[in-house]
Scaffold this motif. Sequence first.
Motif, PDB file in Angstrom:
ATOM      1  N   ASN A   1       0.830  -1.222   0.000  1.00  0.00           N
ATOM      2  CA  ASN A   1       0.000   0.000   0.000  1.00  0.00           C
ATOM      3  C   ASN A   1       0.857   1.260   0.000  1.00  0.00           C
ATOM      4  O   ASN A   1       0.611   2.198   0.741  1.00  0.00           O
ATOM      5  N   ASP A   2       1.875   1.283  -0.831  1.00  0.00           N
ATOM      6  CA  ASP A   2       2.766   2.439  -0.893  1.00  0.00           C
ATOM      7  C   ASP A   2       2.982   2.785  -2.358  1.00  0.00           C
ATOM      8  O   ASP A   2       3.220   1.910  -3.166  1.00  0.00           O
ATOM      9  N   LEU A   3       2.908   4.086  -2.691  1.00  0.00           N
ATOM     10  CA  LEU A   3       3.043   4.475  -4.096  1.00  0.00           C
ATOM     11  C   LEU A   3       4.496   4.670  -4.522  1.00  0.00           C
ATOM     12  O   LEU A   3       4.747   4.933  -5.688  1.00  0.00           O
TER      13      LEU A   3
ATOM     14  N   TYR B   1      -1.230   4.283   1.450  1.00  0.00           N
ATOM     15  CA  TYR B   1      -1.983   4.404   0.199  1.00  0.00           C
ATOM     16  C   TYR B   1      -2.776   3.137  -0.095  1.00  0.00           C
ATOM     17  O   TYR B   1      -2.472   2.402  -1.026  1.00  0.00           O
TER      18      TYR B   1
ATOM     19  N   ALA C   1      -7.800   5.110   0.166  1.00  0.00           N
ATOM     20  CA  ALA C   1      -7.074   6.374   0.304  1.00  0.00           C
ATOM     21  C   ALA C   1      -6.773   6.968  -1.065  1.00  0.00           C
ATOM     22  O   ALA C   1      -6.896   8.184  -1.262  1.00  0.00           O
ATOM     23  N   ILE C   2      -6.398   6.093  -2.028  1.00  0.00           N
ATOM     24  CA  ILE C   2      -6.116   6.594  -3.379  1.00  0.00           C
ATOM     25  C   ILE C   2      -7.392   7.158  -3.997  1.00  0.00           C
ATOM     26  O   ILE C   2      -7.382   8.197  -4.679  1.00  0.00           O
TER      27      ILE C   2
ATOM     28  N   LEU D   1      -8.004  10.573  -2.730  1.00  0.00           N
ATOM     29  CA  LEU D   1      -7.103  11.578  -3.304  1.00  0.00           C
ATOM     30  C   LEU D   1      -7.453  11.901  -4.746  1.00  0.00           C
ATOM     31  O   LEU D   1      -6.844  12.781  -5.336  1.00  0.00           O
TER      32      LEU D   1
ATOM     33  N   ASN E   1      -5.423   7.199  -9.068  1.00  0.00           N
ATOM     34  CA  ASN E   1      -4.009   6.825  -9.087  1.00  0.00           C
ATOM     35  C   ASN E   1      -3.118   7.952  -9.605  1.00  0.00           C
ATOM     36  O   ASN E   1      -2.080   8.254  -9.020  1.00  0.00           O
TER      37      ASN E   1
ATOM     38  N   ALA F   1      -2.836  10.909  -7.062  1.00  0.00           N
ATOM     39  CA  ALA F   1      -2.044  10.546  -5.888  1.00  0.00           C
ATOM     40  C   ALA F   1      -0.573  10.434  -6.259  1.00  0.00           C
ATOM     41  O   ALA F   1       0.316  10.904  -5.533  1.00  0.00           O
TER      42      ALA F   1
ATOM     43  N   MET G   1       2.601  12.768  -4.982  1.00  0.00           N
ATOM     44  CA  MET G   1       3.752  12.172  -4.323  1.00  0.00           C
ATOM     45  C   MET G   1       5.037  12.489  -5.077  1.00  0.00           C
ATOM     46  O   MET G   1       6.085  12.728  -4.468  1.00  0.00           O
TER      47      MET G   1
END
Lengths: 100, 170
Positions: free
Chosen positions: A54-56, B120, B124-125, B128, B131, B134, B138
Amino acid sequence: MDTSTLLHLLSGYLFCMGLLALLLQRNSIIMLMGIELMLNGINLSFVTFARDLNDLAGQLNAIFIIAIAAAESAVGLSILVHVYRNFGGIKTDQTTSLRG
Amino acid sequence: MIEALTLAVVILSIMMILAKNPINSAFCLVILMICLGGIYAAIGAHFVAALQIIVYAGAVMVLVVFSIMLMNLNETRSSIDLRSPSVLLAVGATVVLLAILTISFFEWQTATLKPVSGPYTLEAIKQLGGNVFALSAMMFAKGYIQFELIGLLLPVAVAGALVLAKRKVD
């Protein structure tokens, strides 16, 4: 087998197939395509880990790797054009001037 | 869907290595890139999927196919001799590497110390704005130095490619 395991194994498999193309072929263009395949395996690993954790940040790194791969292939192919002009071919057994 | 695309990628990568003609292996690679783009889209990495199609299946592979045309490489080569020692060594090394990667992945999966999950999640995405939003937020919050460095790298690479491809360097 769940999706994440499948994609992790696929990324390792793609890396190994790129390595195999690099080692088996004598044609420099196919060796370059093998490098692209290895970079694609790495990208798939980044994106799958980004999904798992769960990290971009993984997707961000995948984008940067795609940009670097485009630059690498542009420089590599122009080197191959130069080699073709000087040696008349791009097989790795034709370009042996530096062999002792 | 993902299983079918995975199967296609597995088959196309083998076809790419064993193809007799460089142009056939280039086209196998194009279809493989498009399948990988489909996989990225299916697991929610929409922007990476778009870039995969545009940059890899578009720009890079057009460059490769154009070079194959330029160098007139359409002669077919003899098939790979599976009994020569260098081929056996290459296949052996690849199988060992694949085994190491697979074993280390399953070790990671069953490890007792789990990595921390990031913020994320899919919800949560969605909050925001998707994809792409977000990811761009970032990129310019945490990855701006890398972004600027890539922006520096691309013109340098273009200049290098132009200088290398010139007939005589004055």
